[in-house]
Design a protein around this motif. Structure first.
Motif, PDB file in Angstrom:
ATOM      1  N   VAL A   1      11.632  33.605  45.336  1.00 11.42           N
ATOM      2  CA  VAL A   1      12.040  32.296  44.816  1.00 11.42           C
ATOM      3  C   VAL A   1      10.856  31.618  44.145  1.00 11.42           C
ATOM      4  O   VAL A   1      10.983  30.992  43.074  1.00 11.42           O
ATOM      5  CB  VAL A   1      12.601  31.426  45.952  1.00 11.42           C
TER       6      VAL A   1
ATOM      7  N   TRP B   1      16.448  24.499  48.852  1.00 13.95           N
ATOM      8  CA  TRP B   1      16.995  25.754  48.311  1.00 13.95           C
ATOM      9  C   TRP B   1      17.465  26.607  49.467  1.00 13.95           C
ATOM     10  O   TRP B   1      17.048  26.458  50.612  1.00 13.95           O
ATOM     11  CB  TRP B   1      15.950  26.511  47.504  1.00 13.95           C
TER      12      TRP B   1
ATOM     13  N   SER C   1      19.102  30.886  49.927  1.00 14.71           N
ATOM     14  CA  SER C   1      19.509  32.127  49.275  1.00 14.71           C
ATOM     15  C   SER C   1      19.629  33.217  50.309  1.00 14.71           C
ATOM     16  O   SER C   1      18.832  33.277  51.265  1.00 14.71           O
ATOM     17  CB  SER C   1      18.500  32.536  48.205  1.00 14.71           C
TER      18      SER C   1
ATOM     19  N   ASN D   1      20.387  21.856  45.056  1.00 16.93           N
ATOM     20  CA  ASN D   1      19.749  23.160  45.195  1.00 16.93           C
ATOM     21  C   ASN D   1      18.787  23.375  44.036  1.00 16.93           C
ATOM     22  O   ASN D   1      19.144  23.167  42.862  1.00 16.93           O
ATOM     23  CB  ASN D   1      20.816  24.252  45.234  1.00 16.93           C
TER      24      ASN D   1
ATOM     25  N   LEU E   1      17.951  26.098  42.995  1.00 12.09           N
ATOM     26  CA  LEU E   1      18.553  27.223  42.268  1.00 12.09           C
ATOM     27  C   LEU E   1      19.995  26.879  41.877  1.00 12.09           C
ATOM     28  O   LEU E   1      20.909  27.673  42.033  1.00 12.09           O
ATOM     29  CB  LEU E   1      18.529  28.475  43.134  1.00 12.09           C
TER      30      LEU E   1
END
Length: 774
Positions: free
Chosen positions: A252, A242, A244, A133, A135
């Protein structure tokens, strides 16, 4: 009754600093020596005799004030610590090793970063070994933790303690807690006190060393994380993307742009665009190749290097430089209370008394006692410290007035006690006090006792009026340490020994040698003042014994015996001569009184009671005789006696007895007149003081001395003193007559020295009698 004015911040006065700069090994030895001093007061590890010997050796090596050499306190403390630690190395090796940095610090400085490097390298996953990821929470947490550390370092660097405030060290507090919980073992107590003292002295140095270790460990951890990422890319293929729930694509993109801004600014790497991020979303279904994964790896490696490894290495280098610099020059505050006993035994003592009052009781007595102790009047500015007495060794007895409200001046001169500060004195201009001298009567207001308790100093209560037992009970109820000394017990300088002893009992033990030297100087000044006073009085008395005044009349002859006018002229001449002698005596007495008062720090001002004696007018007249008339009178008297012999023999001598009697009588009269006239001016008569008057002058000289030593300290009682002096002089009358004769016939003799010694003995005898009746 007015309560004691309050002094704010007096407790801070003890925190005055006297810093010396030493190396780390020297500082450790100093702290260990102080820990042994405080932790082993009974001398079970190093005996008292051994300590005294090594202190003498250290003093000899650094300068002994007893030999007139200046005391190098730094050199003395270091020499003493070296000798003490060397002694411990043979007796208590475990304690002596405290003088060296612990070995675990050396290997911990290498082991901990190595462990951090291995721990970071052994991490084989950032979030998911294959699906990585952008993040990644663990990786972001690692980065943001380092950023938070930098922010805290900046905040602490910008933060400065206020003036006179020392930032407490958490390590010092921890060491203090360990010292409080240390076992009862002697070595454990000494070791705990060493740790507490060391963190007080070298806490900043140890802090820099720990910072270096932690920064190196953080840098090593970052290198390990980078190695983990690189090693993971060698054995597996990263799938970059990624996802979210709360963040959209623009958010992002903005977050990653801000995160990788340092990398973009300092390297040729470019950030991910919006389209690329849209394609990298795990739900897009797009095929993400190895190029994006490599790009992510390089960007994160650069980010770790820029945000973690390089800053941490720079911070570690700075901490290493700071620790090396501080290890060469550590500041040790020898003004700290832990050094007070050691330095107090060798350095000149400074005994500071805080003069306080509550009412008028006892203030004049203690002021006069202190003025006489050193002969130095109090300063006109009450904010100044009054140095009462000093010694050749450099010891000083000082007094400070307690700040408070001003009150009316005392009627006698300019009393030191009547000048009080209108406002609190700045703390940086005041020195710490050792004892409160409280001059007050009973009962004392509770607020005054509470103020004394807040000062945290022992109290010597100079009680003016009231019960000594009740005053002592009041001190105990108030929780105060100290004692009560009635001012009635200090009527003269002879009783100042009680005041000195009371002060010494309230001081810290390490100040005892200095106070003993000050007491000796105090007593020597008193003895010198007594000797000088008696020399002054003896000189005055001998001048009076030699005092004569010529009569304005003819020598004694037949005319003075038979002519009434001649007799009256002779009597008037005697009265005029006596008045002239008494006038000169009073003039010399007034000058002597001024000098006597000045000797006793009484400003040369005669007291209101007055010291004027009532002398018996018994003058000794030294007549000059008319020599021819004396010869004729002797011849007539001898002839008459010879004629009587002729009559008794019935004239058988034929007048020879009368002639022989006239010859012998005339010759004897002539010789007697010549010898008598040798004591007078040629052809003149003179008047001198008789023995009875001289004895009265001696008596009153002693009374004058007693008045001087009692002035401002006790009530004047000249009648009683005169009676005691008269009784003491009765057995001395004959020896005093011999001294008057010697003074008149041999002015260059030793009568003054012997008379001075005799008067000194009589004065001490009278003071002893008066002291016994107090």
């Amino acid at each position: 009754m007015r309560g004691l004015p309050r002094i704010e911040g007096l407790q801070d006065l003890a925190a005055h600093q006297e810093k010396i700069h030493v190396t780390e090994p020297q500082a450790r030895r100093l702290v260990l020596a102080q820990a042994l001093e405080a932790g082993d007061p009974q001398g079970r590890l190093v005996g008292a005799v051994e300590r005294e010997q090594l202190e003498r050796d250290a003093l000899a090596a650094s300068g002994d004030p007893a030999r007139g050499e200046p005391l190098d306190e730094r050199a003395y403390l270091l020499a003493r610590a070296d000798r003490l630690v060397d002694l411990l190395s043979h007796r208590q090796p475990s304690l002596s090793r405290l003088s060296q940095p612990p070995a675990w610090q050396t290997w911990l400085a290498w082991v901990l970063p190595l462990v951090a490097l291995v721990a970071g390298a052994l991490i084989d996953r950032i979030d998911n070994p294959r699906q990585v990821n952008l993040l990644s929470p663990p990786l972001l947490a690692f980065l943001f933790w380092n950023l938070a550390v930098y922010v805290m370092l900046i905040v602490f660097a910008l933060r400065r303690p206020g003036p006179g405030v020392e930032m407490p060290s958490a390590w010092a507090r921890m060491a203090q807690g360990l010292a409080g919980r240390a076992g009862s073992g002697l070595r454990g107590q000494v070791a705990a006190r060493f740790q507490l003292g060391w963190w007080r002295v070298g806490g900043a140095l140890e802090g820099q060393r720990w910072r270096r270790i932690l920064h190196l460990s953080a840098a090593a951890w970052g290198v390990g994380v980078a190695l983990s990422i690189v090693l993971g890319g060698l054995v597996r293929e990263y799938r970059i993307g990624w996802e979210s729930t709360l963040l959209d694509l623009p958010q992002v993109h903005a977050f990653l742009g801000a995160l990788f801004a340092p990398v973009v600014a300092l390297t040729p790497l470019q950030p991910f665009g919006v389209d690329e991020l849209a394609r990298l979303h795990f739900g897009s279904g797009a095929d993400v190749g190895r190029l994006e994964a490599r790009r992510w790896v390089f960007m994160y490696l650069a980010l770790i290097g820029l945000l973690v490894v390089i800053p941490r290495l720079l911070l570690a280098t700075f901490a290493w430089w700071r620790s090396a610099w501080m290890a060469r020059s550590l500041a040790v505050d020898i003004g700290h209370e832990s050094f007070a006993p050691v330095l107090g035994r060798v350095r000149p003592a400074r005994v500071t008394l805080l003069l306080a009052h509550a009412g008028e009781g006892g203030s004049t007595v203690i002021e006069q006692a202190l003025r006489q102790a050193g002969g130095v009047p109090p300063p006109t500015d009450p904010r100044e410290t009054w140095t009462v007495l000093t010694t050749a060794r450099g010891d000083a007895l000082q007094c400070r007035a307690q700040a408070g409200e001003a009150r009316p001046a005392a009627p006698i001169a300019a009393s030191f006690w009547s000048r009080w500060l209108p406002r609190a004195e700045p703390a940086d201009k005041r020195a710490a006090a050792d004892l409160v001298l409280l001059a007050a009567d009973m009962p004392l207001h509770e607020r005054s006792l509470a103020t004394c308790r807040e000062l945290g100093l022992p109290v010597l209560w100079l009680l003016g009026q009231g019960s000594e037992i009740e005053a002592g009970a009041a001190l105990r109820r108030a929780g105060l340490e100290g004692e009560v000394l009635p001012t009635q017990a200090l009527p003269t300088w002879r009783e100042d020994a009680r005041l000195r002893s009371a002060i010494a009992r309230q001081l810290a033990p390490y100040k005892a040698p200095g106070m003993e030297r000050l007491s000796g100087q105090w007593q020597r000044r008193a003895d010198d003042r007594l000797a000088e006073s008696m020399r002054l009085l003896a000189s005055e008395l001998l001048l009076a014994a030699r005092e004569t005044h010529q009569l304005a009349a003819e020598p004694v002859g037949v005319r003075q015996l038979v002519v009434r006018g001649e007799r009256q002229a002779q009597q008037e001449a005697r009265r005029d001569a006596g008045a002239a002698i008494l006038a000169r005596l009073r003039e010399r007495q007034a000058a002597g009184d001024a000098r006597l008062l000045a000797l006793h720090s009484l400003d040369g001002v005669l007291p209101e009671s007055g010291w004027q004696p009532v002398l018996p007018h018994r003058l000794q007249v030294l007549h000059a005789v008319h020599e021819p008339q004396a010869g004729l009178a002797g011849a007539a008297s001898g002839a008459a006696m010879g004629a009587a012999v002729d009559l008794m023999t019935g004239g058988l001598t034929l007048g020879a007895a009368a002639a022989l009697g006239a010859l012998v009588g005339g010759g004897a009269g002539l010789v007697g007149a010549v010898l008598k006239n040798r004591r007078t001016e040629p052809g003149l008569s003179s008047v001198a003081l008789g023995d009875e008057m001289m004895l009265a002058l001696v008596q009153w000289a002693l009374v004058r001395y007693l008045a001087a030593v009692h002035e401002r300290r006790a009530a004047t009682d000249t009648e009683r003193w005169s009676a005691l002096a008269e009784a003491a002089l009765a057995p001395e009358a004959s020896s005093l007559r011999e001294k008057w004769m010697e003074a008149r016939t041999n002015p260059e003799g030793f009568a003054e020295t012997r008379l001075t010694e005799q008067l000194q003995r009589l004065a001490l005898q009278l003071l002893e009698e008066l002291n016994g009746s107090v």
